[in-house]
Design an enzyme around this catalytic site. Structure first.
Site, PDB file in Angstrom:
ATOM      1  N   ARG A   1      32.524 -52.657 -20.168  1.00 57.29           N
ATOM      2  CA  ARG A   1      31.155 -53.116 -20.444  1.00 57.29           C
ATOM      3  C   ARG A   1      30.367 -52.146 -21.294  1.00 57.29           C
ATOM      4  O   ARG A   1      29.393 -52.505 -21.933  1.00 57.29           O
ATOM      5  CB  ARG A   1      30.394 -53.334 -19.140  1.00 57.29           C
ATOM      6  CG  ARG A   1      31.002 -54.366 -18.212  1.00 57.29           C
ATOM      7  CD  ARG A   1      30.377 -54.296 -16.841  1.00 57.29           C
ATOM      8  NE  ARG A   1      30.683 -52.984 -16.256  1.00 57.29           N
ATOM      9  CZ  ARG A   1      30.010 -52.440 -15.257  1.00 57.29           C
ATOM     10  NH1 ARG A   1      28.983 -53.056 -14.725  1.00 57.29           N
ATOM     11  NH2 ARG A   1      30.354 -51.265 -14.777  1.00 57.29           N
TER      12      ARG A   1
ATOM     13  N   GLN B   1       6.596 -34.010 -21.220  1.00 57.65           N
ATOM     14  CA  GLN B   1       6.428 -34.887 -22.370  1.00 57.65           C
ATOM     15  C   GLN B   1       7.804 -35.281 -22.879  1.00 57.65           C
ATOM     16  O   GLN B   1       8.742 -34.485 -22.834  1.00 57.65           O
ATOM     17  CB  GLN B   1       5.665 -34.128 -23.454  1.00 57.65           C
ATOM     18  CG  GLN B   1       5.170 -34.948 -24.597  1.00 57.65           C
ATOM     19  CD  GLN B   1       4.166 -34.147 -25.417  1.00 57.65           C
ATOM     20  OE1 GLN B   1       3.111 -33.759 -24.918  1.00 57.65           O
ATOM     21  NE2 GLN B   1       4.483 -33.895 -26.655  1.00 57.65           N
TER      22      GLN B   1
ATOM     23  N   ARG C   1      13.225 -30.850 -41.002  1.00 56.35           N
ATOM     24  CA  ARG C   1      11.996 -30.824 -40.209  1.00 56.35           C
ATOM     25  C   ARG C   1      11.978 -29.526 -39.420  1.00 56.35           C
ATOM     26  O   ARG C   1      12.973 -29.129 -38.856  1.00 56.35           O
ATOM     27  CB  ARG C   1      11.955 -32.004 -39.237  1.00 56.35           C
ATOM     28  CG  ARG C   1      11.741 -33.332 -39.906  1.00 56.35           C
ATOM     29  CD  ARG C   1      11.668 -34.413 -38.845  1.00 56.35           C
ATOM     30  NE  ARG C   1      11.373 -35.690 -39.430  1.00 56.35           N
ATOM     31  CZ  ARG C   1      10.461 -36.527 -38.979  1.00 56.35           C
ATOM     32  NH1 ARG C   1       9.731 -36.224 -37.922  1.00 56.35           N
ATOM     33  NH2 ARG C   1      10.260 -37.677 -39.569  1.00 56.35           N
TER      34      ARG C   1
ATOM     35  N   HIS D   1       9.374 -25.371 -35.711  1.00 51.56           N
ATOM     36  CA  HIS D   1       8.161 -25.397 -34.898  1.00 51.56           C
ATOM     37  C   HIS D   1       8.349 -24.720 -33.543  1.00 51.56           C
ATOM     38  O   HIS D   1       9.448 -24.697 -33.013  1.00 51.56           O
ATOM     39  CB  HIS D   1       7.722 -26.848 -34.676  1.00 51.56           C
ATOM     40  CG  HIS D   1       7.570 -27.610 -35.948  1.00 51.56           C
ATOM     41  ND1 HIS D   1       8.031 -28.888 -36.104  1.00 51.56           N
ATOM     42  CD2 HIS D   1       7.030 -27.263 -37.144  1.00 51.56           C
ATOM     43  CE1 HIS D   1       7.766 -29.308 -37.335  1.00 51.56           C
ATOM     44  NE2 HIS D   1       7.163 -28.331 -37.982  1.00 51.56           N
TER      45      HIS D   1
ATOM     46  N   LYS E   1      12.872 -27.073 -24.464  1.00 53.48           N
ATOM     47  CA  LYS E   1      13.189 -28.404 -24.978  1.00 53.48           C
ATOM     48  C   LYS E   1      14.645 -28.733 -24.699  1.00 53.48           C
ATOM     49  O   LYS E   1      15.509 -27.862 -24.770  1.00 53.48           O
ATOM     50  CB  LYS E   1      13.035 -28.461 -26.503  1.00 53.48           C
ATOM     51  CG  LYS E   1      11.666 -28.307 -27.048  1.00 53.48           C
ATOM     52  CD  LYS E   1      11.718 -28.392 -28.570  1.00 53.48           C
ATOM     53  CE  LYS E   1      10.388 -28.079 -29.188  1.00 53.48           C
ATOM     54  NZ  LYS E   1      10.464 -28.084 -30.655  1.00 53.48           N
TER      55      LYS E   1
ATOM     56  N   HIS F   1      12.253 -24.337 -33.400  1.00 55.79           N
ATOM     57  CA  HIS F   1      13.257 -25.394 -33.505  1.00 55.79           C
ATOM     58  C   HIS F   1      13.036 -26.233 -34.758  1.00 55.79           C
ATOM     59  O   HIS F   1      11.909 -26.511 -35.141  1.00 55.79           O
ATOM     60  CB  HIS F   1      13.195 -26.309 -32.272  1.00 55.79           C
ATOM     61  CG  HIS F   1      14.046 -27.529 -32.418  1.00 55.79           C
ATOM     62  ND1 HIS F   1      13.529 -28.763 -32.709  1.00 55.79           N
ATOM     63  CD2 HIS F   1      15.394 -27.681 -32.343  1.00 55.79           C
ATOM     64  CE1 HIS F   1      14.521 -29.636 -32.792  1.00 55.79           C
ATOM     65  NE2 HIS F   1      15.658 -29.001 -32.574  1.00 55.79           N
TER      66      HIS F   1
ATOM     67  N   TYR G   1      13.497 -35.923 -27.389  1.00 59.05           N
ATOM     68  CA  TYR G   1      13.165 -34.583 -26.899  1.00 59.05           C
ATOM     69  C   TYR G   1      12.540 -34.684 -25.512  1.00 59.05           C
ATOM     70  O   TYR G   1      11.612 -35.470 -25.313  1.00 59.05           O
ATOM     71  CB  TYR G   1      12.083 -33.928 -27.767  1.00 59.05           C
ATOM     72  CG  TYR G   1      12.389 -33.657 -29.188  1.00 59.05           C
ATOM     73  CD1 TYR G   1      12.642 -32.354 -29.614  1.00 59.05           C
ATOM     74  CD2 TYR G   1      12.370 -34.668 -30.146  1.00 59.05           C
ATOM     75  CE1 TYR G   1      12.880 -32.074 -30.946  1.00 59.05           C
ATOM     76  CE2 TYR G   1      12.613 -34.395 -31.474  1.00 59.05           C
ATOM     77  CZ  TYR G   1      12.866 -33.103 -31.876  1.00 59.05           C
ATOM     78  OH  TYR G   1      13.090 -32.830 -33.199  1.00 59.05           O
TER      79      TYR G   1
ATOM     80  N   ASP H   1       5.400 -28.484 -43.627  1.00 55.22           N
ATOM     81  CA  ASP H   1       6.517 -27.586 -43.300  1.00 55.22           C
ATOM     82  C   ASP H   1       6.847 -26.664 -44.474  1.00 55.22           C
ATOM     83  O   ASP H   1       7.105 -25.485 -44.291  1.00 55.22           O
ATOM     84  CB  ASP H   1       7.758 -28.374 -42.894  1.00 55.22           C
ATOM     85  CG  ASP H   1       7.672 -28.911 -41.474  1.00 55.22           C
ATOM     86  OD1 ASP H   1       6.780 -28.487 -40.718  1.00 55.22           O
ATOM     87  OD2 ASP H   1       8.520 -29.750 -41.118  1.00 55.22           O
TER      88      ASP H   1
END
Length: 186
Positions: free
Chosen positions: A26, A49, A62, A65, A75, A122, A135, A171
């Protein structure tokens, strides 16, 4: 029985998490997070979060940060679609690996995750079109504590695997490191 295999990576506290899938004809079930199973490897706070990102174009970068204390966050980064070159940079002032980076390929196919401790920056590069990352954060976003490194900073010398096709102006505009940057403290 643990649903995770956790491997230490070259930067202290940075972990590769591989999920064990339970499956049959399945499909499968994959546990994305378990506080009890991840506590022994460093996840000690509740999830504050959860964010989902989609990056449309291969080659896009990206990041890099981070959140400054007292809003520093741990994270758990998961790739749900596509593949990324996921990078963490150690910003902990007293760490023997201060300003060193490590990268892992995360993909929907390999179902690996990166557990990034507090005190790290990151970022990532999309290795395919239409990448989706999920995340889990130990702290909510706090705009006043946000920080960033420039992903193109020669002091970091991150070896991005593809030509960079896109980066946000924000960035790209982050300053390069200077001797004034002494790192983060808890």
């Amino acid at each position: 029985m643990s649903r995770f295999t956790v491997t230490d990576l070259p930067l202290a506290g940075l972990k590769l998490v591989e999920r064990q899938n339970l499956g049959d004809s399945r499909g499968f079930l994959s546990r994305m997070f378990c506080a009890d199973e991840l506590a022994p490897v460093g996840w000690e706070k509740p999830i504050a979060q959860i964010n989902l990102t989609m990056t449309a174009r291969q080659g896009t970068v990206r990041g890099m940060h981070f959140q400054r204390p007292p809003h520093a966050e741990m994270k758990l980064v998961n790739c749900l679609r596509g593949a990324v070159f996921d990078v963490a940079v150690d910003l902990r002032r007293d760490s023997p690996t201060f300003l060193r980076w490590h990268a892992q390929e995360l993909s929907a196919e390999n179902r690996r995750s990166l557990l990034i401790p507090e005190g790290f920056a990151h970022g990532f590069q999309a290795l395919t079109d239409d990448c989706e990352l999920l995340y889990f954060h130990s702290m909510p976003y706090a705009a006043g504590s946000e920080g960033a490194l420039n992903a193109l900073d020669p002091a970091l010398a991150i070896a991005w695997p593809l030509e960079i096709t896109e980066m946000s102006d924000r960035d790209r505009g982050h300053s390069f490191l200077t001797s004034q940057f002494t790192g983060l403290t808890p």
